[in-house]
Design an enzyme around this catalytic site. Structure first.
Site, PDB file in Angstrom:
ATOM      1  N   ASP A  31       4.680  -9.291  -3.410  1.00 38.05           N
ATOM      2  CA  ASP A  31       3.717  -9.792  -2.428  1.00 38.05           C
ATOM      3  C   ASP A  31       4.421 -10.256  -1.157  1.00 38.05           C
ATOM      4  O   ASP A  31       3.895 -11.098  -0.429  1.00 38.05           O
ATOM      5  CB  ASP A  31       2.898 -10.933  -3.032  1.00 38.05           C
ATOM      6  N   GLU A  32       5.595  -9.707  -0.880  1.00 40.75           N
ATOM      7  CA  GLU A  32       6.369 -10.104   0.294  1.00 40.75           C
ATOM      8  C   GLU A  32       6.281  -9.038   1.386  1.00 40.75           C
ATOM      9  O   GLU A  32       6.457  -7.839   1.120  1.00 40.75           O
ATOM     10  CB  GLU A  32       7.843 -10.325  -0.077  1.00 40.75           C
TER      11      GLU A  32
END
Length: 728
Positions: free
Chosen positions: A377-378
């Site tokens: 989720d980066e």
């Protein structure tokens, strides 16, 4: 195999078969098998040939590496008596045997023969047929069983095609001596696209496969069908063959068609007219398509279509030479509570959210800025011509807009927000990873501030210093694990009541950064938790402690108890827990002396895992201690759920015990609870004899602290018997 190896093998085989007298075919096949054996790294290659009309086979050619034949004559391999191989020639079937023991029951004769020849692994390709030539090519390994992978099979198949084509072309050439008409018919029957190329590079005499599969007709100019930028490589290939530099050469070119068509064109000289060439064409469009697809996957994220980490780092690296000429900022973004969405709605919902966030980010940045997905989720943003004021505006816009983004999945609504860290490029750092770590550290600060916000990197910020210290410590931890630079220390836990002969020790960990310089556990242990290195550290500690116990068994048996700490991360790591169980089962002489300590925080946050640990330890005779007891608000509630043997009172209730009545009351209450619930009490941070005397009066069972003994290397321990700290 690499493309260079494929080219080398095919070129070598072409050189063997090209422009050779017909009488040398058998010798050339033998040379080809020797070349294949050397370049494909096996112990032998053979060719099986079918008898015309009767369905039998014979070993047409065979080559085995010197030293693996066992002294037998490699020209006499009686495969023609083997019914299993005769069946293989009748059916187009791949025989891929890692170990000859896996051959079917009907191949017992073959097994015995192969064992006599010391063959461990066998590969036989499906028969290939060119006109009247039908052969099967196989390979053997005599040193050890091996996997015949797809790359090896494809390369051997290409070589088999060339050998079969050479045999058939030789047969055709012999037939030409009898009848030109018969030659024409057989040429048309070849399963390869073939034609002739005249001195003006026009094609003629196409066979049936070429007419069917190639965009060519009689008289077509080859150069007129390809892209202008590829003309040079085609002309060079034609020239080296016509000039006799090579007997055979090939190149790959793309043809101008509505759909992409890549052909591998192989050229050979005609014996009667060197200016006329024989051209073989092989469609390699699929390989080029896969190469383009691999290039995309190497640079872009398959889920969101954004540039991936590799591509983003390459783009950032290009900015370093101009970082002083134009303002550039790097931003790291991390979705808040993304794991909650995965846990509640599933990974399919998480993937959908990532795609939506990727689209929104591209809409919220300026034209020319690059949004990338680094993984999980980066995300990251490379902002060109962007000073800090502009970066603040962009960050505020992204945070506010994404906070208002509604995400629903199967009638469940989820809140979406991001934490964002920004770092400007300057002339101080010489590599991209400095800037990326700065943006990452700023993003972590934004998360610690409460999420749904942004933070700009500042080198004087003490929070940045702490994060950088932990990042550096994580590198030290990995290096220490790889270089075995951790050291085990021990500290006595002194009994205050009762008679105890053996010593009770707690195993502690130290990290030596360089000779004489230790890294504080207060630095590297939090870093290990943050960067998910704690299970690896716990595994090292338990493993080396048990090794020490096994090497010092008499000393170990003198000890009363040996305590070792487990992190909260390890409790939630199923792989570590499985390893711990197997490691303890392997040490039946040691485990009954072990006590595992988990912190109260770990027990409260992962009570189910703590109960599983108890269920694992009880049958082995190990004990369990609850460390830092009293530091939380739910201590007494969780004592009801956890059947522990020892409780270690948090040091904040001990250091001022003599002067603080509230601390005395709390310690007394815990002791009373221990007597009622049948667990023993340990007091930490005992820094004076007075504290020890007061703990005895309050009923504490054990004391631990610098007033009793400081930690010392475990290797320096000479006795397992206790040395009383006080007189009863």
């Amino acid at each position: 195999m690499q493309a260079e190896s494929i080219s080398s093998l095919q070129t070598a085989l072409a050189g063997i078969f090209g422009d050779a007298p017909l009488v040398t075919l058998e010798q050339n096949v033998d040379r080809a098998l020797k070349t294949i054996t050397a370049q494909l790294d096996c112990d032998g290659v053979f060719v099986l040939s079918a008898f015309a009309g009767i369905g039998g086979i014979r070993p047409r050619n065979l080559y085995l590496r010197p030293g693996v034949t066992g002294g037998a004559n490699p020209r006499h391999w009686p495969l023609e008596r083997m019914p299993f191989f005769r069946q293989l020639m009748r059916q187009p079937k791949l025989l891929n045997v890692k170990d000859i023991a896996e051959l079917p029951l009907q191949a017992n004769a073959e097994k015995q023969l192969l064992r006599q020849w010391q063959v461990k692994s066998l590969l036989v390709l499906p028969p290939v047929q060119f006109g009247e030539t039908r052969i099967a090519v196989g390979a053997v390994n005599c040193q050890r069983p091996r996997e015949w992978d797809a790359g090896f099979i494809n390369e051997l198949g290409t070589a088999a095609t060339l050998i079969g084509a050479a045999m058939e072309l030789t047969r055709i050439a012999q037939a030409l001596l009898v009848s030109e008409h018969k030659y024409q018919e057989l040429f048309n029957q070849l399963p390869l696209s073939c034609c002739l190329v005249d001195r003006h590079n026009r094609v003629s005499m196409l066979n049936a496969i070429a007419r069917q599969n190639l965009p060519l007709v009689e008289g077509t100019d080859l150069l007129g069908l390809i892209k202008p930028e590829e003309s040079a490589i085609l002309l060079d290939t034609l020239k080296v063959v016509r000039d006799g530099v090579l007997h055979q050469a090939w190149c790959e070119v793309s043809f101008n068609r509505p759909h992409p068509l890549w052909l591998k064109l192989s050229f050979s000289r005609m014996s009667d007219d060197p200016q006329h060439l024989l051209m073989l064409a092989d469609d390699v469009s699929e390989r080029h398509r896969l190469a383009d697809e691999l290039s995309f996957h190497a640079n872009y994220d398959a889920l969101t279509g954004l540039p991936n980490r590799f591509h983003f780092e390459a783009l950032l690296a290009r900015q370093l030479p101009v970082s002083g000429e134009e303002p550039v900022c790097v931003a790291f973004l991390d979705l808040d509570q993304f794991q909650v969405i995965n846990n509640v709605s599933g990974h399919q919902a998480g993937d959908k959210l990532l795609c939506q966030v990727a689209l929104r980010l591209k809409q919220l940045v300026r034209k020319g800025d690059t949004v990338a997905r680094l993984g999980g989720d980066e995300f990251a943003i490379l902002m060109h011509y962007c000073n800090l004021d502009t970066a603040r505006v962009i960050a505020q816009r992204i945070c506010s807009q994404l906070a208002g983004h509604d995400f629903s999945w199967e009638q469940k609504r989820h809140n979406v927000s991001v934490s964002m860290g920004i770092a400007p490029l300057d002339a101080e750092a010489s590599d991209i990873y400095t800037y990326m770590s700065r943006a990452d550290a700023a993003c972590r600060v934004a998360k610690e501030q409460g999420r749904n916000g942004w933070h700009i990197y500042c080198p004087t910020d003490p929070r940045m210093h702490r994060l950088y210290t932990e990042m550096a410590a994580s590198v030290d931890i990995i290096d220490a694990l790889n270089q075995n630079r951790f050291q085990l220390y021990c500290q006595p836990i002194e009994p205050l009541t009762g008679q105890h002969r053996g010593a009770h020790l707690e195993i502690l960990l130290r990290l030596e950064q360089e000779p004489g310089k230790m890294l504080s556990p207060g630095i590297f242990l939090p870093a290990a938790e943050r960067y998910n290195l704690a299970p690896r550290i716990d595994r090292w500690v338990v493993d080396h402690m048990l090794r020490w116990g096994g090497c010092n068994l008499a000393l170990w048996q003198e000890l009363e108890l040996v305590s070792v700490n487990l992190s909260a991360t390890s409790l939630g790591d199923s792989e570590f827990m499985d390893w711990l169980e197997m490691r303890l089962l392997a040490e039946p002489e040691l485990v009954n002396k072990l006590c595992f300590e988990i912190t109260e925080t770990a027990a409260v946050s992962q009570v189910e895992q703590a109960q599983q640990l108890i269920e694992l330890l009880r049958p082995l005779g190990c004990k369990l201690a609850l460390d830092d007891f009293g530091s939380g608000f739910s201590s007494f509630a969780y004592l009801k759920r956890l059947d522990v043997d020892l409780v270690k009172i948090d040091g904040q209730f001990v250091v001022n015990l003599c002067d603080n009545k509230a601390d005395q009351a709390i310690v007394a209450a815990i002791c009373q609870l221990g007597r009622e619930m049948d667990f023993e009490v340990v007091a930490e941070f005992v820094e004076s004899s007075a504290i020890g005397e007061r703990l005895m009066q309050l009923g504490v069972d054990y004391a631990q602290g610098y007033a009793i003994a400081k930690p010392s290397p475990l290797d320096h321990l000479t006795t397992g018997l206790r040395r009383p700290w006080h007189r009863n």
